[in-house]
Motif scaffolding. Structure first.
Motif, PDB file in Angstrom:
ATOM      1  N   ARG A   1      26.217 -16.578   5.116  1.00 50.29           N
ATOM      2  CA  ARG A   1      25.956 -15.290   4.485  1.00 50.29           C
ATOM      3  C   ARG A   1      26.674 -14.214   5.284  1.00 50.29           C
ATOM      4  NH1 ARG A   1      24.617 -18.741   1.587  1.00 50.29           N
ATOM      5  NH2 ARG A   1      22.561 -19.105   0.605  1.00 50.29           N
TER       6      ARG A   1
ATOM      7  N   SER B   1      28.440 -16.351  -4.537  1.00 53.26           N
ATOM      8  CA  SER B   1      29.022 -15.016  -4.711  1.00 53.26           C
ATOM      9  C   SER B   1      30.470 -15.185  -5.143  1.00 53.26           C
ATOM     10  CB  SER B   1      28.969 -14.217  -3.401  1.00 53.26           C
ATOM     11  OG  SER B   1      29.930 -14.712  -2.474  1.00 53.26           O
TER      12      SER B   1
ATOM     13  N   PRO C   1      33.889 -10.560  -2.727  1.00 52.79           N
ATOM     14  CA  PRO C   1      32.982  -9.532  -3.256  1.00 52.79           C
ATOM     15  C   PRO C   1      33.399  -8.142  -2.792  1.00 52.79           C
ATOM     16  CG  PRO C   1      31.949 -10.736  -1.451  1.00 52.79           C
ATOM     17  CD  PRO C   1      33.235 -11.442  -1.747  1.00 52.79           C
TER      18      PRO C   1
ATOM     19  N   ASP D   1      28.469  -9.330   1.359  1.00 52.78           N
ATOM     20  CA  ASP D   1      27.803  -9.992   0.239  1.00 52.78           C
ATOM     21  C   ASP D   1      28.339 -11.394  -0.028  1.00 52.78           C
ATOM     22  OD1 ASP D   1      26.214  -7.769  -0.228  1.00 52.78           O
ATOM     23  OD2 ASP D   1      27.660  -6.863  -1.614  1.00 52.78           O
ATOM     24  N   TYR D   2      29.320 -11.837   0.749  1.00 49.54           N
ATOM     25  CA  TYR D   2      29.868 -13.173   0.535  1.00 49.54           C
ATOM     26  C   TYR D   2      28.813 -14.218   0.876  1.00 49.54           C
ATOM     27  CZ  TYR D   2      32.908 -17.250   0.916  1.00 49.54           C
ATOM     28  OH  TYR D   2      33.479 -18.489   0.765  1.00 49.54           O
ATOM     29  N   SER D   3      28.712 -15.263   0.017  1.00 47.43           N
ATOM     30  CA  SER D   3      27.633 -16.238   0.169  1.00 47.43           C
ATOM     31  C   SER D   3      28.084 -17.605  -0.322  1.00 47.43           C
ATOM     32  CB  SER D   3      26.408 -15.762  -0.623  1.00 47.43           C
ATOM     33  OG  SER D   3      25.353 -16.688  -0.536  1.00 47.43           O
TER      34      SER D   3
END
Length: 293
Positions: A158, A193, A197, A202-204
């Motif tokens: 995350r 994600s 992003p 916010d990358y997941s």
């Protein structure tokens, strides 16, 4: 003209594949130009004009990328062995070149990689690989398959994708200690994600290994989960599996609207069937799964 251009690009692609397959060999200009059936007197200019960097620079970066992957993710080889495989006659010459490019010595990088300069250093190589070499897909490349549910152990990433390498290191170290080898236990990535992003925070993505063993939950490091069973559209990708976004876009933008199917409420994911640097980059294989209702 279009056919001639396609032929030209195919000859250049043949060169990249040859370089990937023969990184341990003497890749002199005469040999490489011969693979493309171009005159050696013009080939270096043709290559630079096509890819934006010289043949020599491309080979250097390709060897250094393989070396850095082995340092970060593979403990079996010594720094000396990795230096020799990268084309250096002595470890100290390799160390100087490595430090100049990444700002760390090979041994320090192996213990604690600084990923941002690493990513920046390989930007020209990644651009060269993708230029004029975008894969195209057709509906014949997509199959619909019923996938059984798969229990998995999960390492969650995350945050900034620039730090993904450190998460991969932890994931590999854990699965190695647990005896979950890629040859016996499948490897999955579940994207939660966009690849890029609006905010890197916010990358997941979930890094997963399939296993029937009970999972000892370890705080935020390892979690037990499941990739649910059901119907999936499956698209196999060979080569350049670092970036599966074009394949995912094809499934969403082109295949799904024409198929009459609807996506199920589970993220798109992939199974990695072969890995760089165990195989040359153009031989790495991944299958992309789009869950369907």
């Amino acid at each position: 003209m279009k056919a001639a251009l396609q032929n030209y690009h195919a000859r250049m692609q043949r060169v990249l594949d040859h370089i990937d397959r023969h990184l341990d060999d003497d890749l002199d200009l005469e040999t490489v130009s011969g693979v493309a059936a171009f005159s050696k007197f013009h080939f270096h200019r043709q290559f630079t004009a096509t890819f934006g960097l010289s043949v020599h620079r491309y080979i250097q970066l390709a060897r250094m990328k393989r070396a850095s992957h082995r340092l970060a993710y593979r403990d079996a080889q010594s720094v000396t062995e990795i230096a020799m495989d990268a084309g250096y006659d002595a470890p100290d010459a390799f160390a100087r070149a490595f430090r100049q490019r990444f700002g760390q010595s090979p041994s320090t990088f192996r213990k604690s990689p600084d990923w941002e300069p690493w990513l920046a250093a390989f930007g020209p190589l990644d651009n060269a690989r993708s230029k004029f070499m975008q894969k195209s897909f057709t509906t014949d490349d997509v199959t619909i398959r019923y996938v059984p549910p798969t229990p998995v152990a999960i390492t969650e990433h995350r945050g900034d994708p620039a730090t993904l390498g450190a998460t991969i290191q932890r994931f590999i170290a854990w699965r190695t200690a647990a005896g979950l080898h890629p040859r016996t236990n499948p490897t999955f990535n579940v994207w939660r994600s966009e690849r890029r992003p609006a905010s890197p925070a916010d990358y997941s993505v979930d890094l997963c290994v399939g296993t029937d063993q009970p999972i000892a939950v370890n705080g935020d490091e390892i979690k037990a989960g499941e990739i649910p069973g059901g119907r999936c559209a499956v698209l196999r990708v060979v080569g350049n599996t670092d970036n599966l976004e074009p394949a995912a876009l094809y499934l969403y933008r082109d295949w799904l609207p024409l198929s009459g199917e609807e996506a199920r409420d589970f993220p798109i994911y992939c199974q990695r069937l072969s890995f760089f640097p165990e195989v040359p980059e153009h031989e790495a294989v991944a299958e992309l799964f789009l869950p369907l209702k």
